[in-house]
Design a protein around this motif. Structure first.
Motif, mmCIF file in Angstrom:
data_model
loop_
_atom_site.group_PDB
_atom_site.id
_atom_site.type_symbol
_atom_site.label_atom_id
_atom_site.label_comp_id
_atom_site.label_asym_id
_atom_site.label_seq_id
_atom_site.Cartn_x
_atom_site.Cartn_y
_atom_site.Cartn_z
ATOM 1 N N ALA A 120 0.828 -1.210 0.000
ATOM 2 C CA ALA A 120 0.000 0.000 0.000
ATOM 3 C C ALA A 120 0.860 1.258 0.000
ATOM 4 N N ARG A 121 1.923 1.244 0.802
ATOM 5 C CA ARG A 121 2.812 2.412 0.854
ATOM 6 C C ARG A 121 3.421 2.692 -0.504
ATOM 7 N N CYS A 122 3.815 1.614 -1.138
ATOM 8 C CA CYS A 122 4.467 1.711 -2.438
ATOM 9 C C CYS A 122 3.554 2.405 -3.449
ATOM 10 N N LEU A 123 2.255 2.221 -3.296
ATOM 11 C CA LEU A 123 1.304 2.827 -4.234
ATOM 12 C C LEU A 123 0.755 4.154 -3.728
ATOM 13 N N GLY A 124 1.186 4.549 -2.536
ATOM 14 C CA GLY A 124 0.674 5.787 -1.973
ATOM 15 C C GLY A 124 -0.756 5.658 -1.465
ATOM 16 N N LEU A 125 -1.134 4.445 -1.055
ATOM 17 C CA LEU A 125 -2.482 4.231 -0.508
ATOM 18 C C LEU A 125 -2.442 4.417 1.009
ATOM 19 N N ASP A 126 -3.593 4.457 1.613
ATOM 20 C CA ASP A 126 -3.706 4.531 3.061
ATOM 21 C C ASP A 126 -3.273 3.173 3.628
ATOM 22 N N ALA A 127 -2.015 3.090 4.042
ATOM 23 C CA ALA A 127 -1.445 1.793 4.407
ATOM 24 C C ALA A 127 -2.107 1.206 5.652
ATOM 25 N N ALA A 128 -2.441 2.053 6.620
ATOM 26 C CA ALA A 128 -3.058 1.556 7.850
ATOM 27 C C ALA A 128 -4.416 0.933 7.536
ATOM 28 N N LEU A 129 -5.205 1.651 6.740
ATOM 29 C CA LEU A 129 -6.532 1.140 6.375
ATOM 30 C C LEU A 129 -6.401 -0.144 5.550
ATOM 31 N N ALA A 130 -5.478 -0.131 4.599
ATOM 32 C CA ALA A 130 -5.305 -1.305 3.746
ATOM 33 C C ALA A 130 -4.943 -2.521 4.587
ATOM 34 N N ALA A 131 -3.955 -2.339 5.484
ATOM 35 C CA ALA A 131 -3.494 -3.476 6.282
ATOM 36 C C ALA A 131 -4.594 -3.965 7.211
ATOM 37 N N SER A 132 -5.270 -3.054 7.905
ATOM 38 C CA SER A 132 -6.265 -3.514 8.880
ATOM 39 C C SER A 132 -7.439 -4.175 8.178
#
Lengths: 219, 314
Positions: free
Chosen positions: A185-197
């Motif tokens: 998610a970070r790599c794509l500039g997405l909301d990494a916390a939301l994506a992971a959870s």
């Protein structure tokens, strides 16, 4: 409709005058692939000679616009002379005659991440949970292949595919998956916390259901 | 393309090559737009290979466009067939006369004006393959012309052939003087004696012949905005092809084409065709359905709210 040869450097790269250095870089790389030899996009329409002329024109535009000093001189030429043909004529020259030719900035092979393709991103609800398909759609919309993410994140590409395809049984322990999804998610500039959870929640649900099925089988 | 005239908005889906998914896309996009609350008629423009009804899960209708072409039925409303969607009706192309399927010029003009008069918000025409004059006419009179292609050389080649045909026809229609129109007709032959190879060559010749027509040519080019739809993409690289084709449209034709969207290669597509049901029905959450909905959403932008009729102000 002037031919590309007569256009300004900005027009050639389909950029506005205010384009950032990063946008120049991106537009140039995009145009390079469009007019590359054997490109699918020009197939049957442009001959190799036509494409070669356009490629040279692109190189010239990029040379001028990628260097801040030469770009500034070029902007001054565009602003200062509104006398049509003459300014046009000059604009085709590299405006570096009166000073040292600037050393061309090395083309940094930056991560393709955070270079979203215009127009197609952010069309989904920003707060909606992420599943494998949504991660894949976000990746594709940013013009990024799985292998490129693997290269940047050092996560095995097979795992990245499993994440997208939600092959939960092939994925390792959730603590690892959390790390993979966060990196993705970070790599794509997405909301990494939301994506992971939200992804981990899907994984947890699947695994507890699978566990239940197994215990039923035993009972 | 032109200003929005009174009546239903018309969208044509073309692209030259058979098998790139025009009919599949038309059926699914029509369902999505109908579900957004608009009254939609979807027209099977392929009198030589009708199968839009199959994609929508309807048995071959006894009434069709062929009855209009054969002068058996003048009233298009009587040709409308209900679908599973409350807001969506179909004009099929079944039972066409094998001896002469395509309508003649005057019939086409009549057909288009009748389609616009249908009491609906939107008419979506699924064009047949190739660049037959009938196909090009429907494409050019529509408010929106969508060109579908897939990331394969054969499809790209046919899409450019289609675009060239549309471009030169449109430019010829936009010119006032006989001599310039004749010049464009000459340029349509790729081996023409004057050595006109590209639209830029053509413009130079026109400007020499008649500068006023040159100005008109440029403004006609500006008003022509085909929309590009890439089907069956598998990689991020193939998605970028839409941007590249848009660039080539600009550098070669001087056209400001719009990249409407893309739909991925999805195993669900084949399953839905086999099941004779729209994909957005069978698998509404798969990637291809999400992309189809995006395309539908973009197409109805500027249409006004559903239920209050089309925006007529243009």
């Amino acid at each position: 409709m002037r031919s590309l040869v007569d256009e300004t450097h900005y027009e050639v790269l389909e950029l506005g005058r205010e384009a950032s250095g990063e946008e120049v870089e991106r537009a140039y790389r995009m145009a390079q692939s469009t007019y590359a030899p054997e490109s699918l996009a020009t197939y049957s329409l442009l001959g190799e000679d036509d494409a070669a002329v356009l490629r040279e024109r692109l190189e010239l535009a990029y040379e001028v616009l990628s260097d801040p000093a030469s770009r500034q001189r070029y902007d001054e030429v565009l602003d200062g002379h509104d006398d049509g043909g003459a300014a046009q004529e000059r604009s085709l020259q590299l405006p570096s005659l009166e000073s040292e030719p600037p050393a061309p900035e090395p083309l940094r092979l930056r991560a393709p991440a955070a270079l979203p393709i215009e127009g197609f991103t952010d069309e989904e609800e920003p707060d909606a949970p992420y599943d494998g398909a949504r991660l894949r759609r976000a990746r594709l919309a940013r013009g990024v292949e799985v292998d490129q993410i693997a290269e940047i994140t050092k996560v095995n590409p097979s795992y990245l595919h499993f994440i997208e395809e939600e092959r939960f049984d092939d994925l390792p322990a959730s603590v690892y998956v959390r790390g993979f999804v966060t990196a993705y998610a970070r790599c794509l500039g997405l909301d990494a916390a939301l994506a992971a959870s939200s992804y981990l929640e899907r994984l947890r649900q699947h695994r507890s259901e699978a566990e239940e099925t197994r215990s039923w089988g035993r009972g | 393309m032109g200003p929005v005239p009174d009546g239903a908005r018309m969208i044509a889906i073309g692209g030259g090559k058979g098998g790139v998914g025009k009919t599949f896309l038309a059926a699914n996009v029509a369902v999505c737009i109908a579900r957004a609350g608009y009254e939609v008629v979807v027209v099977d423009g392929d009198l030589e290979g009708a199968n839009l009804h199959t994609c929508l899960g309807i048995p071959p209708p006894p009434r069709s466009l062929a009855d209009f072409v054969a002068n058996r039925e003048e009233d298009l409303v009587k040709l409308l067939v209900e679908t599973r969607e409350p807001n969506l009706r179909l004009i099929a192309a079944t039972h066409a006369n094998l001896a002469s399927a395509q309508p003649g010029h005057f019939q086409r003009v009549r057909l288009v004006s009748r389609l616009r008069q249908l009491p609906v918000d939107l008419v979506l025409i699924d064009l047949g393959a190739g660049t037959h004059p009938a196909v090009m006419d429907y494409f050019l009179v529509s408010d929106d012309g969508v060109i579908v292609f897939s990331p394969e050389p054969t499809s790209i080649e046919n899409a450019y052939a289609f675009l060239r045909a549309a471009f030169y026809r449109r430019m010829r229609l936009g010119m006032m003087t006989h001599s310039v129109r004749a010049l464009i007709t000459q340029a349509m032959d790729q081996h023409n004696e004057r050595g006109i190879r590209t639209p830029a060559d053509l413009l130079r010749e026109i400007e020499t012949l008649d500068p006023g027509e040159g100005v008109r040519f440029v403004s006609t080019v500006r008003s022509f905005r085909p929309r590009l739809l890439v089907n069956e993409v598998r990689t991020a690289e193939e998605i970028k092809l839409g941007f590249s084709v848009r660039s080539v449209c600009r550098s070669y034709f001087g056209l400001d084409a719009e990249y409407l969207g893309y739909v991925n290669h999805d195993p669900g597509v084949r399953r839905s065709v086999v099941a004779r049901r729209p994909l957005v029905d069978v698998q509404p959450d798969c990637d291809a359905s999400v992309y189809l909905q995006r395309v539908a959403h973009k197409l109805i932008q500027g249409l006004g709210a559903p239920g209050v009729g089309p925006e007529l102000s243009g």
